[in-house]
Enzyme design. Structure first.
Site, short mmCIF file in Angstrom:
data_model
loop_
_atom_site.label_atom_id
_atom_site.label_comp_id
_atom_site.label_asym_id
_atom_site.label_seq_id
_atom_site.Cartn_x
_atom_site.Cartn_y
_atom_site.Cartn_z
N ILE A 114 39.81 -11.86 62.16
CA ILE A 114 40.49 -10.62 62.54
C ILE A 114 40.90 -10.88 63.98
O ILE A 114 40.07 -10.84 64.89
CB ILE A 114 39.58 -9.38 62.41
CG1 ILE A 114 39.13 -9.20 60.97
CG2 ILE A 114 40.31 -8.14 62.92
CD1 ILE A 114 38.15 -8.04 60.76
N PRO A 115 42.18 -11.17 64.22
CA PRO A 115 42.61 -11.82 65.46
C PRO A 115 42.72 -10.89 66.67
O PRO A 115 43.81 -10.63 67.18
CB PRO A 115 43.97 -12.40 65.08
CG PRO A 115 44.49 -11.45 64.05
CD PRO A 115 43.28 -11.03 63.26
N CYS A 116 41.60 -10.46 67.19
CA CYS A 116 41.60 -9.62 68.39
C CYS A 116 42.15 -10.37 69.60
O CYS A 116 42.63 -9.75 70.55
CB CYS A 116 40.21 -9.07 68.68
SG CYS A 116 38.90 -10.30 68.70
N HIS A 117 42.15 -11.69 69.57
CA HIS A 117 42.71 -12.48 70.67
C HIS A 117 44.22 -12.28 70.79
O HIS A 117 44.79 -12.55 71.83
CB HIS A 117 42.36 -13.96 70.52
CG HIS A 117 42.90 -14.59 69.27
ND1 HIS A 117 42.28 -14.45 68.04
CD2 HIS A 117 44.00 -15.35 69.05
CE1 HIS A 117 42.97 -15.11 67.13
NE2 HIS A 117 44.02 -15.66 67.72
N ARG A 118 44.85 -11.78 69.75
CA ARG A 118 46.31 -11.55 69.77
C ARG A 118 46.67 -10.21 70.39
O ARG A 118 47.85 -9.88 70.47
CB ARG A 118 46.86 -11.63 68.35
CG ARG A 118 46.73 -13.00 67.73
CD ARG A 118 47.26 -13.06 66.33
NE ARG A 118 46.92 -14.34 65.72
CZ ARG A 118 46.81 -14.55 64.42
NH1 ARG A 118 47.04 -13.56 63.57
NH2 ARG A 118 46.48 -15.73 63.96
#
Length: 151
Positions: A114-118
């Site tokens: 779940i790409p929270c880095h994006r």
């Protein structure tokens, strides 16, 4: 609880499975439980992601969180690889202020997948709750070709 780990360019990551779904990604090595077929698939997909061969994860996920956090996780999951959104973008989509979006991003129990880095701030990277903090966020974004869009 079943767990399996993988050494990656951003450190050792451990996947946790419960009830036939991935529930957590941890930033360290845990050797508890059995490496199930689902965990092996998760490790394979993570490996392919870090090698640049995977654009979208396809795993059953069951992240813990409030209804609001689940909404933010859904928004984050919709961000394509190589792109970013601001906290404000997600806040606007959900009709809420940006600060709770940032808090929900920080509570994401399955980072990378779940790409929270994006999710970034307007004019800055924002924070990152994974090991290594913002430096790890930069590495993930660089690996996706998204970091150069921000500088």
């Amino acid at each position: 609880m079943n767990a399996a780990y993988l050494n990656t360019p951003v450190g050792t990551l451990t996947l946790i499975e419960q009830d036939d779904a991935i529930t957590e990604l941890l930033w360290d090595k845990r050797q508890e439980g059995l490496c199930t077929a689902l965990l092996q698939e998760g490790l394979d997909q993570l490996g392919a992601y870090f090698e640049g061969r995977l654009d979208r994860f396809d795993l059953p996920l069951a992240p813990a969180g409030t209804d609001f956090q689940q909404q933010v996780y859904t928004q984050m999951s919709a961000i394509p690889k190589g792109e970013t959104r601001t906290y404000g973008d997600i806040a606007t989509a959900l009709g809420v202020p940006a600060q709770p979006v940032g808090q929900a991003c920080g509570s994401n129990p399955i980072p990378v997948i779940i790409p929270c880095h994006r999710v970034v701030g307007t004019g800055h990277l924002g924070g990152f709750s994974g090991a290594g903090g913002v430096e790890t966020k930069v590495k993930l974004l660089q690996g996706e070709g998204a970091y150069s869009l921000l500088i």
